[in-house]
Design a protein around this motif. Structure first.
Motif, PDB file in Angstrom:
ATOM      1  N   ALA A 100     -14.470   0.961   4.431  1.00 32.90           N
ATOM      2  CA  ALA A 100     -14.265  -0.322   3.758  1.00 32.90           C
ATOM      3  C   ALA A 100     -12.817  -0.793   3.849  1.00 32.90           C
ATOM      4  N   GLY A 101     -11.954   0.015   4.458  1.00 36.95           N
ATOM      5  CA  GLY A 101     -10.560  -0.375   4.611  1.00 36.95           C
ATOM      6  C   GLY A 101      -9.622   0.139   3.546  1.00 36.95           C
ATOM      7  N   LEU A 102     -10.151   0.885   2.565  1.00 42.11           N
ATOM      8  CA  LEU A 102      -9.300   1.422   1.506  1.00 42.11           C
ATOM      9  C   LEU A 102      -8.367   2.487   2.066  1.00 42.11           C
ATOM     10  N   LEU A 103      -7.069   2.353   1.791  1.00 45.65           N
ATOM     11  CA  LEU A 103      -6.104   3.345   2.256  1.00 45.65           C
ATOM     12  C   LEU A 103      -6.231   4.604   1.407  1.00 45.65           C
ATOM     13  N   LEU A 104      -6.586   5.721   2.053  1.00 50.12           N
ATOM     14  CA  LEU A 104      -6.778   6.988   1.360  1.00 50.12           C
ATOM     15  C   LEU A 104      -5.504   7.831   1.344  1.00 50.12           C
ATOM     16  N   HIS A 123       2.443   1.811  -3.365  1.00 52.05           N
ATOM     17  CA  HIS A 123       1.474   2.337  -4.336  1.00 52.05           C
ATOM     18  C   HIS A 123       1.285   3.837  -4.156  1.00 52.05           C
ATOM     19  N   ARG A 159      -7.954   5.651   6.354  1.00 50.27           N
ATOM     20  CA  ARG A 159      -8.730   4.675   5.587  1.00 50.27           C
ATOM     21  C   ARG A 159     -10.209   5.041   5.612  1.00 50.27           C
ATOM     22  N   ASP A 160     -10.923   4.543   4.594  1.00 48.72           N
ATOM     23  CA  ASP A 160     -12.371   4.678   4.644  1.00 48.72           C
ATOM     24  C   ASP A 160     -12.940   3.476   5.390  1.00 48.72           C
ATOM     25  N   GLU A 211       0.828  -1.209   0.000  1.00 46.15           N
ATOM     26  CA  GLU A 211       0.000   0.000   0.000  1.00 46.15           C
ATOM     27  C   GLU A 211       0.862   1.258   0.000  1.00 46.15           C
ATOM     28  N   LEU A 257      -4.529   9.030  -2.258  1.00 40.81           N
ATOM     29  CA  LEU A 257      -5.323   8.784  -3.455  1.00 40.81           C
ATOM     30  C   LEU A 257      -5.870  10.099  -3.992  1.00 40.81           C
ATOM     31  N   GLU A 311     -10.585   9.089  -6.956  1.00 44.90           N
ATOM     32  CA  GLU A 311     -10.512   7.684  -6.545  1.00 44.90           C
ATOM     33  C   GLU A 311     -10.938   7.509  -5.089  1.00 44.90           C
ATOM     34  N   GLY A 312     -11.548   8.533  -4.519  1.00 41.23           N
ATOM     35  CA  GLY A 312     -12.037   8.449  -3.152  1.00 41.23           C
ATOM     36  C   GLY A 312     -11.225   9.200  -2.132  1.00 41.23           C
TER      37      GLY A 312
END
Length: 336
Positions: free
Chosen positions: A256-260, A213, A253-254, A210, A280, A284-285
């Motif tokens: 849902a666990g997405l790393l922002l 990225h 993170r949001d 992560e 991000l 892409e959020g």
């Protein structure tokens, strides 16, 4: 003068085992986690140029340390071997913001002797095909100990945050509009039910993949950051720092666990360093304001940790100055 009795040990962190005295020398010199042996090794194996590490000592012990990437004229192989053509680029491993040397407190003449001894030893080891030495992150006073001839120019300044008495004292020193914006950001973060913020050792709050990225996204946004051959964007380098107790991360993170977004910090007793930030894009959020929330948290970290301040690195100097940073002039110079 140190001309008598000065010895030089040269190491290649990829090919050589860690010296028995390296951890103690790193502590004495106050060097951060990017100088740890496995971290330097991972940086070269991840794509950075081969690293030559010189430890200089007199009869009483170490008096100097120099880290120099050996930059070939063309892309090198992945073995980490020192090339026979190119130049030496002196800067801290995996950091474009910190100097690549430590010199024990001494006179200007003594420091000049140490630097000359380093250059002679490097020339013997590498051959005459490795011509000049590029020194980066020189302060206003550092050029006095560089041997001539040299060519120098001013480079991008380094941003540092001197520790305020409190977060409120930091805010009070900012422009009224900036202060208002920061307080608004804090309210946005606190009121966002879809946002989770965690702080801790890198491996506890974010994965190496992560972070790599986000680092690549940041490179695409700021192509000059860290240099084209920096290895700290790779999962391998991120794995090398993942569970170190002297490298921390702030991760957003949001639900849902997405790393922002995430920022990493190299700890230090007096001057921790903000190493990286990545996020991000909004489409892409991502959230536009997370950078400013992180900055507030860095200030709070300095205050709570009773540090002298924090090294904020290079890039976006005007914005960092508007957030209370002091800009330190920096120079680059070439010696032959």
């Amino acid at each position: 003068m140190l001309t008598e009795g000065l010895s030089v040990r040269l190491h290649n962190p990829v090919a050589d085992p860690e010296p028995a005295d390296w951890a103690a020398l790193r502590r004495r010199a106050g060097l951060r986690a990017n100088w740890a042996w496995p971290v330097m090794r991972a940086g070269v194996r991840s794509g950075a140029d081969p690293l030559l590490l010189a430890v200089l000592s007199d009869v009483e012990g170490p008096v100097g340390l120099v880290a120099a990437s050996v930059v070939p004229p063309r892309r090198r192989d992945v073995s980490g071997r020192w090339p026979r053509l190119g130049y030496l680029h002196v800067q801290a491993p995996q950091s474009s913001a910190l100097p690549g040397w430590w010199l024990a407190p001494s006179t200007v003449d003594d420091r000049r002797d140490v630097v000359r001894a380093f250059r002679r030893a490097a020339r013997r080891a590498l051959g005459p095909g490795v011509a000049g030495v590029l020194w980066r992150q020189l302060g206003d006073d550092d050029q006095a100990w560089l041997p001539r001839p040299r060519y120098a120019r001013r480079t991008e300044p380094l941003a540092v945050l001197d520790a305020p008495a409190s977060v409120d004292a930091w805010l009070a020193g900012l422009r009224k509009k900036r202060r208002s914006n920061l307080r608004h950001v804090r309210k946005l973060v606190a009121a966002d039910p879809d946002l989770q913020v965690r702080t801790g050792p890198v491996g506890d709050v974010v994965t190496p993949a992560e972070l790599a990225h986000l680092a690549r996204l940041n490179l695409a946004k700021h192509p000059g950051g860290g240099g084209p051959r920096s290895g700290h964007r790779s999962p391998l380098w991120q794995e090398s720092v993942a569970f170190r107790d002297d490298v921390h991360a702030v991760a957003y993170r949001d639900s849902a666990g997405l790393l922002l977004g995430a920022g990493t910090i190299l700890d230090h007793p007096t001057w921790p360093m903000w190493l990286s930030w990545g996020a991000l894009p909004v489409d892409e959020g991502g959230r536009r304001h997370l950078y400013f929330d992180l900055f507030w948290r860095l200030v709070d970290r300095v205050v709570e940790g009773r540090a002298a301040g924090m090294v904020l690195g290079k890039g976006m100097p005007d914005l960092k100055a508007d957030l209370g940073a002091r800009l330190v002039p920096q120079h680059a110079a070439v010696t032959l």
